[in-house]
Design an enzyme around this catalytic site. Sequence first.
Site, PDB file in Angstrom:
ATOM      1  N   GLN A   1      91.824  -5.952  39.698  1.00 32.05           N
ATOM      2  CA  GLN A   1      92.941  -6.593  40.393  1.00 32.05           C
ATOM      3  C   GLN A   1      93.609  -5.591  41.343  1.00 32.05           C
ATOM      4  OE1 GLN A   1      93.876  -9.959  40.125  1.00 32.05           O
ATOM      5  NE2 GLN A   1      95.220  -9.430  41.812  1.00 32.05           N
TER       6      GLN A   1
ATOM      7  N   ASP B   1      83.827  -9.903  43.117  1.00 27.44           N
ATOM      8  CA  ASP B   1      84.630 -10.089  44.330  1.00 27.44           C
ATOM      9  C   ASP B   1      83.836  -9.815  45.605  1.00 27.44           C
ATOM     10  OD1 ASP B   1      87.228 -11.032  44.007  1.00 27.44           O
ATOM     11  OD2 ASP B   1      87.958  -9.123  43.234  1.00 27.44           O
TER      12      ASP B   1
ATOM     13  N   LYS C   1      93.682 -16.683  36.688  1.00 24.73           N
ATOM     14  CA  LYS C   1      92.220 -16.524  36.577  1.00 24.73           C
ATOM     15  C   LYS C   1      91.776 -16.810  35.136  1.00 24.73           C
ATOM     16  CE  LYS C   1      92.307 -13.500  40.503  1.00 24.73           C
ATOM     17  NZ  LYS C   1      92.545 -12.160  41.048  1.00 24.73           N
TER      18      LYS C   1
END
Length: 281
Positions: free
Chosen positions: A96, A119, A52
């Site tokens: 994460q 997200d 990322k």
Amino acid sequence: MAVILDGHVYADMALDSVAEKVKDLKKRGITPGLAVILVGEDPASQTYVRSKGRACDRVGIYSRTLILAADTTQAELEKQIDLLNRDERIDGILLQLPLPSHLDEQHALSCIAPEKDVDGFHALNAGRLMLSLDGVQPCTPKGILFMLKQAGIKIDGAHAVVVGRSNIVGKPAALMLMQENATITLCHSHTPDLKAQTLQADILVAAVGKPHLITEDMVKPGAAVVDVGINRVNGRLVGDVDFENVSKVAGYISPVPGGVGLMTVAMLMDNVVSLAETNHA
Ligand code: NDP
């Protein structure tokens, strides 16, 4: 032989477009920013976080990784999230997953400000997706739809079968395919005859986490097969689909690695830019 849905090609397309949007934002004095929080030292998570960061560098997004010890408390994690919620350089916050088992994932996700929820896992954004309202869409299903559309695969009127009903992949993928006018079937571990369902699929999405669950006898000839699974077998990455044999039957197939995983990262970049555009409108 099936056409390969090459994640490199489609992710490059998406990233080039993101890089253009970043350039435009920078002309207005805005640099989109992503913060990634990693708790503990899970090697797979470390790999994802690094990829990322590399994607941010490629498209010109400012990125920061916050590494917290594996024994971080819930209160400390949520304090860090709160600091990022108030940090003007940061447009998107990514926690994460998975978190170490002593931490409450859902509660931590609910602490991310919805306008920085890159997200789309916050209940408010999940609800907006459910109601077909604009909002942040989860990166993996968004990447699947991007890939299908760019490959010219017809979603409208297709029968899409999604295997797996997680909140981060299966469920939103089914909703998003339905919003594009597919007829959907959502399968899970209690589905009695999986093969009878998958054989109906014009578009088959496998998001389970079981190596080679989908075999060639389960796929309708010509179907588009999207393999989301990431499984490590004897040190090698494989998907949920028996690629070698299914590719002889399917019309299209995405490989693992080199398929949906790349799309997920590309859509993350796209989401950071969308949040920056909204937050600085
Ligand atoms: P989860 O473990 O949260 O969900 C798995 C789903 O599969 C569940 O709904 C489960 O059913 C269902 N399932 C389990 N066994 C079967 C079976 N035998 N037949 C039918 N359904 C079954 O996983 P995720 O959705 O988080 O991830 C799925 C896979 O995708 C993993 O390999 C993960 O690593 C990968 N992944 C890949 C990403 C990418 O970018 N490529 C991004 C995110 C995930 P039930 O609900 O009944 O338990």
